[in-house]
Write an enzyme that holds these catalytic residues in place. Structure first.
Site, PDB file in Angstrom:
ATOM      1  CG  ASN A 394      -1.969   1.119   1.141  1.00  0.00           C
ATOM      2  OD1 ASN A 394      -1.903   1.976   0.266  1.00  0.00           O
ATOM      3  ND2 ASN A 394      -2.875   1.147   2.085  1.00  0.00           N
ATOM      4  CG  ASP A 395       1.589   3.285   3.720  1.00  0.00           C
ATOM      5  OD1 ASP A 395       0.526   3.789   3.313  1.00  0.00           O
ATOM      6  OD2 ASP A 395       1.794   2.969   4.898  1.00  0.00           O
ATOM      7  CB  VAL A 396       5.869   0.600  -0.925  1.00  0.00           C
ATOM      8  CG1 VAL A 396       6.402   0.333   0.472  1.00  0.00           C
ATOM      9  CG2 VAL A 396       5.048  -0.569  -1.427  1.00  0.00           C
TER      10      VAL A 396
END
Lengths: 465, 103
Positions: A394-396
């Site tokens: 997700n965040d990456v």
């Protein structure tokens, strides 16, 4: 019995073999040979220790019994452990190194004659300093790793535990450790030694509880480093070259891994260690949660998109490990390859819960390692790829890291997934990731959200291909 | 004037840190997990201290307060040595290259 000089040379040889063991890891082809060097080095070190003592009295048989006992347990664990549980295993192993260092230090403190360090109550000053540093770092490694293990295993919540006055308290304890070591060295009091150990266990525990689950790659690397410094401290006490070399190697290895992990998140080491990340931002993210349109699809749509693609890039993350989806993913990729679609994998440095976590899982699922690429190697290819398949990450992938200076993850290197013609995003819900921020990627024109369990969705797509 | 042997050990220590620095930077990122498990195994060479401790008892009493801690440390380190090397071996065996003839 062999002479001290001869045994020192053998310890040096085993230290060199350990260096070669790490050197072997520079490529998968040489790595297996490297591991054998490591095993050989260990056998030499243990054999030489027996020969140096040369006292094969009744104690010897007990040494063998305990050695075999531990060995059997270790071998059993090594064969049974599933690859997805590797972060927990490594954390658990670190705790054992730490505890072993503590025990050796206790033993040396109680019976310094056996180690040639003086007599009880009159231990050589230098040895006492080295011993207390080794014991302190060992104790911190032990309790810290136990907390890391519990968090990774899910027995303890992965969210950071923060309370008022946490940092002043920790600072106070660290100062008191230094004072205790000083007092211990001037008084040789065994009570102070036990207090020092207790306080060190406590600080290890307090240092790790404020650090959240997704920062575990840094924590594990840091504890890896600590276990090395603890071993080196004991190595100085025992005047043993093999231990000093190994401790230094492991210490710097863990420090480098921590650095790589921090860089992968664009955060400073201290920012991670002070902890609390993700807990504060969560509230603000929920506040401005307006309804934005999201396109969602099913396995059929995803299969259609992929069938018409000529190249697909897969972006795995921790969610893939949780769902144990790596084998299902490989099967999907096999089917794609049969249709002459080019597939590669893109791995972000901090994907998963420990350095290299995703690579091991993909290797387990028989994905050839030359199809797996690091961030810098593959990031330019997204623009030319037809489909990006984000599974459990997700965040990456969040483009906000490049565009919004206000974002807590601004400046973090991310995979340019949004440059693909279309993005398939497997996720259970729209909830934000670890950093507690919304992923802009969800709302992009070319993104198709696939709301499902990662494993189930991958299997369904394979059926539809 | 003679140099304290401690200085020699310190030299070994400092130089080994530098060796570690360069060797570990050359480790390929895909092998970072095996790197951690193998460093785990080799740092358990602390077992040499545990063995000395375990054999510190005399012939009348094999077990004294010091040797008991030694025996415990031997077991803990042995778990790590066997577990660490074997699990690394298991992981490394999985890293395979693409088969050229695969259809």
């Amino acid at each position: 019995m062999i002479s001290a000089n001869l045994s020192a040379i053998f310890y040096l040889i085993s230290g060199v073999l350990f260096i070669l063991a790490l050197r072997g890891l520079s490529s998968p082809e040489t790595s297996r040979q490297g591991n054998l060097f490591g095993i050989l080095g260990m056998i030499i070190a243990i054999t030489v220790t027996f020969l140096t003592i040369g006292n094969f009295s009744s104690g010897f048989i007990y040494v063998l019994i305990f050695l075999l006992l531990g060995g059997l347990v270790g071998a059993f664990i090594a064969y049974k452990i599933p690859m997805t549980a590797m972060p927990e295993l490594v954390a658990g192993f670190h705790s054992l190194v730490g505890l072993a260092a503590v025990f050796v230090a206790i033993s040396a403190f109680l019976n310094p004659d056996a180690f040639n360090l003086g007599s009880p109550g009159n231990i050589k000053l230098g040895s006492l300093i080295e011993m207390s540093i080794g014991a302190t770092v060992g104790a911190i490694t032990f309790s810290g790793s136990v907390i890391a293990f519990l968090k990774l295993q899910g027995i303890m919540s992965g969210s950071p535990i923060i309370f008022k006055g946490q940092h002043p308290l920790n600072a106070l304890i660290l100062i008191s450790i230094v004072v205790l070591i000083y007092l211990l060295c001037s008084s040789q009091s065994s009570n102070l030694f036990w207090i020092l150990l207790a306080v060190s266990f406590l600080i290890g525990f307090l240092l790790i509880i404020p650090i959240g689950g997704a920062d575990m790659p840094v924590v594990i690397s840091m504890l890896n480093s600590y276990s090395g410094w603890a071993a080196a401290g004991i190595g100085f006490t025992l005047e043993n070259t093999a231990l000093i070399i190994t401790g230094a190697l492991v210490g710097s290895s863990g420090a480098i891994l921590s650095y790589i992990m921090c860089k992968g998140m664009n955060r400073s080491f201290f920012n991670v260690i002070l902890g609390g990340f993700g807990a504060t931002e969560q509230s603000s993210a929920l506040k401005n949660k307006e309804q934005k349109p999201v396109k969602s699809g099913n396995a059929d749509d995803a299969a259609f998109l992929m069938k018409n693609a000529s190249s697909v890039i897969i972006v795995p993350g921790y969610g893939m490990a949780v769902a144990q989806a790596q084998h299902a993913l490989r099967e999907m990729v096999d089917t794609l390859k049969k249709n002459d679609i080019k597939v590669s994998y893109a791995i972000h440095p901090v994907a998963g819960r420990m350095p290299g976590h995703m690579n091991v899982l993909l290797a387990e699922a028989n994905v050839p390692y030359d199809e797996v690429f690091e961030l810098e190697e593959i990031n330019n290819d997204f623009a030319n790829a037809d489909v990006a398949f984000v599974i459990g990450a997700n965040d990456v992938t969040n483009p906000v890291a490049k565009t919004d200076p206000q974002s807590p993850i601004y400046g973090m290197p991310v995979l340019d997934v949004e440059k693909c013609k279309s993005v398939l995003f497997v996720k259970r819900s729209l909830s934000p990731g670890y950093a507690g921020i919304d992923n802009d990627l969800f709302y992009k024109e070319n993104t198709l959200m696939l709301f499902a369990d990662a494993k189930k969705m991958t299997e369904d797509i394979t059926k539809n291909l | 004037m003679e140099i304290d042997p401690f200085i020699f050990r310190l030299s070994i220590f400092i130089l080994s840190i530098f060796i570690g620095y360069y060797v570990v930077w050359s480790v390929t990122p895909s092998l970072h997990t095996p790197l951690m498990s193998v460093t785990n195994a080799i740092s358990s060479v602390i077992i040499v201290g545990a063995i000395i401790a375990g054999l510190s008892g005399n012939s009348e009493s094999v077990f004294n307060s010091s040797s008991v801690f030694g025996f415990l440390a031997i077991s803990l380190a042995a778990i790590n040595i066997f577990g660490g090397f074997l699990v690394t071996q298991r992981m490394l065996a999985m890293y395979k290259k693409k088969k050229k003839d695969k259809k």
